[in-house]
Design a protein around this motif. Structure first.
Motif, PDB file in Angstrom:
ATOM      1  N   MET A 177       0.800  -1.217   0.000  1.00 27.37           N
ATOM      2  CA  MET A 177       0.000   0.000   0.000  1.00 27.37           C
ATOM      3  C   MET A 177       0.845   1.285   0.000  1.00 27.37           C
ATOM      4  SD  MET A 177      -3.267  -0.484  -0.131  1.00 27.37           S
ATOM      5  CE  MET A 177      -4.550  -1.706   0.115  1.00 27.37           C
ATOM      6  N   TRP A 178       2.137   1.166   0.231  1.00 23.74           N
ATOM      7  CA  TRP A 178       3.007   2.352   0.299  1.00 23.74           C
ATOM      8  C   TRP A 178       3.014   3.064  -1.059  1.00 23.74           C
ATOM      9  CZ3 TRP A 178       5.033   5.403   3.768  1.00 23.74           C
ATOM     10  CH2 TRP A 178       6.168   6.180   3.495  1.00 23.74           C
ATOM     11  N   VAL A 183       3.544   8.757   1.600  1.00 25.39           N
ATOM     12  CA  VAL A 183       4.736   9.518   1.966  1.00 25.39           C
ATOM     13  C   VAL A 183       4.440  11.009   2.056  1.00 25.39           C
ATOM     14  CG1 VAL A 183       5.620   9.760  -0.404  1.00 25.39           C
ATOM     15  CG2 VAL A 183       7.211   9.764   1.516  1.00 25.39           C
ATOM     16  N   ASN A 184       3.594  11.521   1.180  1.00 23.38           N
ATOM     17  CA  ASN A 184       3.260  12.952   1.230  1.00 23.38           C
ATOM     18  C   ASN A 184       2.520  13.309   2.513  1.00 23.38           C
ATOM     19  OD1 ASN A 184       4.452  13.359  -1.225  1.00 23.38           O
ATOM     20  ND2 ASN A 184       2.579  13.775  -2.349  1.00 23.38           N
ATOM     21  N   ALA A 185       1.579  12.469   2.917  1.00 26.47           N
ATOM     22  CA  ALA A 185       0.815  12.742   4.137  1.00 26.47           C
ATOM     23  C   ALA A 185       1.681  12.549   5.382  1.00 26.47           C
ATOM     24  CB  ALA A 185      -0.410  11.841   4.204  1.00 26.47           C
ATOM     25  N   PRO A 221       5.669  21.885  11.608  1.00 27.01           N
ATOM     26  CA  PRO A 221       5.843  21.034  10.437  1.00 27.01           C
ATOM     27  C   PRO A 221       7.255  21.166   9.897  1.00 27.01           C
ATOM     28  CG  PRO A 221       4.692  23.040   9.831  1.00 27.01           C
ATOM     29  CD  PRO A 221       4.845  23.077  11.321  1.00 27.01           C
ATOM     30  N   PRO A 222       7.735  20.192   9.134  1.00 28.64           N
ATOM     31  CA  PRO A 222       9.069  20.313   8.530  1.00 28.64           C
ATOM     32  C   PRO A 222       9.110  21.488   7.560  1.00 28.64           C
ATOM     33  CG  PRO A 222       7.875  18.458   7.592  1.00 28.64           C
ATOM     34  CD  PRO A 222       7.073  18.936   8.749  1.00 28.64           C
ATOM     35  N   PRO A 223      10.219  22.215   7.520  1.00 31.78           N
ATOM     36  CA  PRO A 223      10.322  23.411   6.650  1.00 31.78           C
ATOM     37  C   PRO A 223      10.559  23.045   5.190  1.00 31.78           C
ATOM     38  CG  PRO A 223      12.390  23.063   7.799  1.00 31.78           C
ATOM     39  CD  PRO A 223      11.441  21.998   8.308  1.00 31.78           C
ATOM     40  N   ILE A 224       9.645  22.280   4.631  1.00 29.85           N
ATOM     41  CA  ILE A 224       9.769  21.804   3.254  1.00 29.85           C
ATOM     42  C   ILE A 224       8.573  22.297   2.453  1.00 29.85           C
ATOM     43  CG2 ILE A 224       9.973  19.783   1.759  1.00 29.85           C
ATOM     44  CD1 ILE A 224      12.304  20.112   3.673  1.00 29.85           C
ATOM     45  N   LYS A 225       8.829  22.872   1.283  1.00 25.91           N
ATOM     46  CA  LYS A 225       7.729  23.261   0.408  1.00 25.91           C
ATOM     47  C   LYS A 225       7.073  21.998  -0.139  1.00 25.91           C
ATOM     48  CE  LYS A 225       9.276  27.805  -1.170  1.00 25.91           C
ATOM     49  NZ  LYS A 225       9.598  28.635  -2.366  1.00 25.91           N
ATOM     50  N   PHE A 226       5.760  21.907   0.059  1.00 26.96           N
ATOM     51  CA  PHE A 226       5.051  20.710  -0.388  1.00 26.96           C
ATOM     52  C   PHE A 226       5.207  20.496  -1.892  1.00 26.96           C
ATOM     53  CE2 PHE A 226       1.209  18.646  -2.076  1.00 26.96           C
ATOM     54  CZ  PHE A 226       1.310  17.432  -1.437  1.00 26.96           C
ATOM     55  N   GLU A 227       5.182  21.588  -2.665  1.00 29.88           N
ATOM     56  CA  GLU A 227       5.280  21.463  -4.124  1.00 29.88           C
ATOM     57  C   GLU A 227       6.590  20.795  -4.537  1.00 29.88           C
ATOM     58  OE1 GLU A 227       2.493  24.598  -3.000  1.00 29.88           O
ATOM     59  OE2 GLU A 227       4.598  24.228  -2.499  1.00 29.88           O
ATOM     60  N   GLU A 228       7.663  21.091  -3.797  1.00 26.29           N
ATOM     61  CA  GLU A 228       8.962  20.480  -4.099  1.00 26.29           C
ATOM     62  C   GLU A 228       8.947  18.984  -3.771  1.00 26.29           C
ATOM     63  OE1 GLU A 228      11.919  21.530  -5.292  1.00 26.29           O
ATOM     64  OE2 GLU A 228      11.402  23.610  -5.648  1.00 26.29           O
ATOM     65  N   PHE A 229       8.482  18.663  -2.568  1.00 23.56           N
ATOM     66  CA  PHE A 229       8.458  17.271  -2.126  1.00 23.56           C
ATOM     67  C   PHE A 229       7.534  16.446  -3.012  1.00 23.56           C
ATOM     68  CE2 PHE A 229       7.345  13.730   0.678  1.00 23.56           C
ATOM     69  CZ  PHE A 229       8.583  13.369   1.174  1.00 23.56           C
ATOM     70  N   ASP A 230       6.352  16.990  -3.300  1.00 25.86           N
ATOM     71  CA  ASP A 230       5.382  16.290  -4.143  1.00 25.86           C
ATOM     72  C   ASP A 230       5.906  16.111  -5.562  1.00 25.86           C
ATOM     73  OD1 ASP A 230       2.668  15.216  -4.706  1.00 25.86           O
ATOM     74  OD2 ASP A 230       2.485  17.015  -5.938  1.00 25.86           O
ATOM     75  N   VAL A 301      10.280   8.295   4.456  1.00 27.59           N
ATOM     76  CA  VAL A 301      10.191   9.744   4.344  1.00 27.59           C
ATOM     77  C   VAL A 301      11.569  10.387   4.429  1.00 27.59           C
ATOM     78  CG1 VAL A 301       9.305  11.846   5.429  1.00 27.59           C
ATOM     79  CG2 VAL A 301       7.829   9.840   5.230  1.00 27.59           C
ATOM     80  N   ASP A 302      12.400   9.918   5.339  1.00 30.21           N
ATOM     81  CA  ASP A 302      13.744  10.485   5.481  1.00 30.21           C
ATOM     82  C   ASP A 302      14.576  10.295   4.217  1.00 30.21           C
ATOM     83  OD1 ASP A 302      13.270  11.409   8.014  1.00 30.21           O
ATOM     84  OD2 ASP A 302      14.178   9.690   9.031  1.00 30.21           O
ATOM     85  N   ASP A 303      14.399   9.159   3.539  1.00 29.18           N
ATOM     86  CA  ASP A 303      15.132   8.924   2.294  1.00 29.18           C
ATOM     87  C   ASP A 303      14.752   9.962   1.239  1.00 29.18           C
ATOM     88  OD1 ASP A 303      16.458   6.679   3.275  1.00 29.18           O
ATOM     89  OD2 ASP A 303      14.883   5.303   2.614  1.00 29.18           O
TER      90      ASP A 303
END
Length: 319
Positions: A177-178, A183-185, A221-230, A301-303
């Motif tokens: 199911m991964w 990972v985004n959520a 929350p982690p200082p990460i832009k969602f658009e970048e991570f997504d 997520v860390d990877d």
């Protein structure tokens, strides 16, 4: 209260109160028009034990302001109002809103309940400590990510989803199911599966089984832009069992990254070197970071965060 929600409430009080009488005229029978779900696809949770268990999982405090999406006839709402300071609900179906209003009319709980007619996806959201909902399954993703991006951050969300969606939210790396949703959520929250709910607990019964999850947003929350991570996870989960190196060779990926690189440098007023070979640069980053042969299906997520950081260090962006 946000202006948009206030005006919606005023509209409800003027135009929809009279509808309650006719809507409830046959409430004891299965032919009650409230349970004709063709228009909004609603399935009313009828089992009081399940409703109580869902509210209990929220561990409500007397000072809590609760927000509920799609309350229907108020089987969760009634239990929320027993424990919380107040409850604001948003309901798309005016018939259901009228029924809910009538249920609490003249009772002490009425002054602590605010009913808004509107679309959760479009509405301006209020402040709330806790979110509780038997979610409209068609907007499940919207509910999750609007909740995680809402500020101030809520303490907890207790949400019921279609079983498969819930299992994907809670999935762990290496499981079937991964996925990108998982990972985004989980970048922004801790998610646990807390209860299965069979289709027989609804009226009318849906065609799928359901599950309840607990979502605890990370604060801060982690200082990460969602658009970048997504953007990164979108590429790597295109084929979750293929290597990272293989997924980056998919059509259009290198062109997109080159366009993003130039836009980023231009925004920073830095010189753009047209001789840069984006394919070679990506390959170098993947190898040096140790993720060239990794597969999204088994990365945690860390990877993903480590790989994103490696790309950013070399001015390569995904958003």
């Amino acid at each position: 209260m946000p202006k948009a929600l206030k005006s919606a409430t005023e509209k409800f009080s003027r135009t929809h109160q009279p509808a309650a009488k006719s809507s409830n005229s046959n409430s004891s029978g299965t032919s009650n028009p409230l349970f004709n779900t063709d228009r909004f696809g609603q399935h009313i949770l009828k089992n009081p034990l399940v409703a109580q268990a869902i509210v209990d999982k929220a561990a409500l405090r007397p000072t809590d302001k609760v927000f509920e999406i799609g309350p229907g006839t108020g089987n969760l709402t009634a239990r929320i109002l027993e424990k919380a300071k107040s409850c604001q609900v948003i309901e798309m179906d005016p018939r259901m809103a009228a029924e809910l209003s009538k249920r609490f009319q003249g009772k002490p709980e009425q002054r602590r309940l605010e009913i808004v007619i509107g679309d959760f996806v479009k509405a301006e959201l209020p402040y709330f400590d806790v979110l509780i909902s038997n979610c409209p399954y068609s907007i499940s993703s919207h509910i999750v990510f609007r909740t995680l991006s809402h500020r101030p951050i809520c303490r907890v969300a207790i949400l019921m989803f279609q079983r498969e969606f819930a299992l994907r939210l809670c999935a762990r790396p290496g499981s079937d199911m991964w996925c990108r949703l998982s990972v985004n959520a989980q970048l922004y929250s801790k998610i646990d599966h807390i209860m299965k709910v069979s289709k027989g607990n609804f009226r009318p019964p849906p065609q799928v089984e359901s599950s309840v999850v607990r979502i605890v947003p990370l604060d801060p929350p982690p200082p990460i832009k969602f658009e970048e991570f997504d953007g990164l996870t979108r590429i790597l989960f295109t084929r979750r069992n293929k290597t990272c190196r293989s997924n980056f060779t998919a059509s259009g990926v290198y062109d997109m990254l080159e366009s993003n690189r130039k836009a980023w440098l231009a925004e920073k007023n830095e010189m753009i070197d047209d001789s840069v070979n984006i394919k070679e640069r990506v390959e170098k980053i993947l190898v040096q970071s140790g993720f060239a042969e990794s597969r999204a299906a088994k990365m945690d997520v860390d990877d993903f965060l480590k790989l994103l950081s490696a790309f950013h260090d070399d001015n390569i962006h995904f958003g």
